[in-house]
Design an enzyme around this catalytic site. Sequence first.
Site, mmCIF file in Angstrom:
data_model
loop_
_atom_site.group_PDB
_atom_site.id
_atom_site.type_symbol
_atom_site.label_atom_id
_atom_site.label_comp_id
_atom_site.label_asym_id
_atom_site.label_seq_id
_atom_site.Cartn_x
_atom_site.Cartn_y
_atom_site.Cartn_z
ATOM 1 N N GLY A 244 67.492 -13.535 7.656
ATOM 2 C CA GLY A 244 68.124 -12.591 6.735
ATOM 3 C C GLY A 244 68.755 -11.379 7.373
ATOM 4 O O GLY A 244 69.369 -10.564 6.670
ATOM 5 N N ALA A 245 68.672 -11.240 8.698
ATOM 6 C CA ALA A 245 69.234 -10.044 9.341
ATOM 7 C C ALA A 245 70.748 -9.983 9.164
ATOM 8 O O ALA A 245 71.305 -8.929 8.835
ATOM 9 C CB ALA A 245 68.875 -10.029 10.827
ATOM 10 N N GLY A 246 71.419 -11.113 9.374
ATOM 11 C CA GLY A 246 72.864 -11.149 9.191
ATOM 12 C C GLY A 246 73.267 -10.890 7.751
ATOM 13 O O GLY A 246 74.278 -10.241 7.479
ATOM 14 N N ASP A 247 72.450 -11.398 6.816
ATOM 15 C CA ASP A 247 72.740 -11.182 5.396
ATOM 16 C C ASP A 247 72.561 -9.714 5.021
ATOM 17 O O ASP A 247 73.322 -9.169 4.210
ATOM 18 C CB ASP A 247 71.825 -12.057 4.534
ATOM 19 C CG ASP A 247 71.946 -13.526 4.882
ATOM 20 O OD1 ASP A 247 73.055 -13.960 5.249
ATOM 21 O OD2 ASP A 247 70.937 -14.251 4.801
#
Length: 388
Positions: free
Chosen positions: A323-326
């Site tokens: 979820g870091a990119g999101d």
Amino acid sequence: MALHCGALCFKGMVVASYQLPSGSVKLSQTQPTIKASSFFCSFPQPLRLNVRGKAVAGDGTSETKESPLVVCFGEMLIDFVPTTSGLSLADASAFKKAPGGAPANVAVGISRLGGSSAFIGKVGEDEFGYMLADILKQNNVNNEGMRFDPGARTALAFVTLRSDGEREFMFYRNPSADMLLQVDELDLDLIRKAKIFHYGSISLITEPCKSAHIAAAKAAKDAGVVLSYDPNLRLPLWPSAENAREGILSIWETADIIKISEEEISFLTKGEDPYDDAVVRKLFHPDLKLLLVTEGADGCRYYTKEFSGRVQGFKVDAVDTTGAGDAFVAGILSQLAADLSLLQKEEQLRDALKFANACGALTVTERGAIPALPTKEAVLEAMLKPVS
């Protein structure tokens, strides 16, 4: 609000009941589809650049000026993340259940940051599907474009965490409900209301969802909505690497904003150097307004027709990079939705990207995607600390 779910323990193989049986039912366009109840709310925009106030009416109830809407299209699923890092799926003794799916993560991330968002996609008419719809509602995401499929299960993904927090995936989609969204199930009115329409590439893999994706993006484009694209490469879901490359690039030139990772640059250019600006510029199509390259803890690079540069990241102890990119995408889209002129103002764009970098950094400090997405307050507090 963090959402912490209980651990799910396995003493052997993953139970087969989470997959559709081999003779799974194919849905016709005449089969019933349940529409999620509508829920819509908006909150103040993040950052000093884009602040929106809340007034109090005479009866004591709050009145919030509506924020520009970001509609996110695609998959929403359940991630099962081992409670102990560095183990294979076979060796993991317990998993933490967490809601996920890149477009849904972005929708929740924007809402957590004070923006207005909606999600369009399909889940199973099952316990997990209803749980996911409720999580959107709890996080103030408009879910009126969500559909429930009576013949397919909600997708599951088991995510192994290496000792460095990086991930490996095993998906349960045979098929899953998100793959079965049809064109006639789209809420086109909701799409046309958006300021930004955001999507990935997983919804391009199979029909009928591929046609639904293309129709939704066309409706948005025709309405003057800004298109945001994060390919979110998941090779195990595609028939082949070449099929994935062709599928991802098939809609490349319709996007106004594209976010990619270093690994995705190497994949799309068949092994060229992702740190070479000349290589990155090959991916910059004539109508593109902003190309973003994420580099994890090192921050990000940005490219427009007029300028380019790098914004330093935040150093944190990574627990889970899911979820870091999101979270990064949610951070930058929350800013652009409030003020698209940032695309022409380099210094303000850099401030917005610093905010997005902080969103991504905070997300890796907890397990799971949606449970780890930060609030606006947490991000602003992190930005006050020196960048190491």
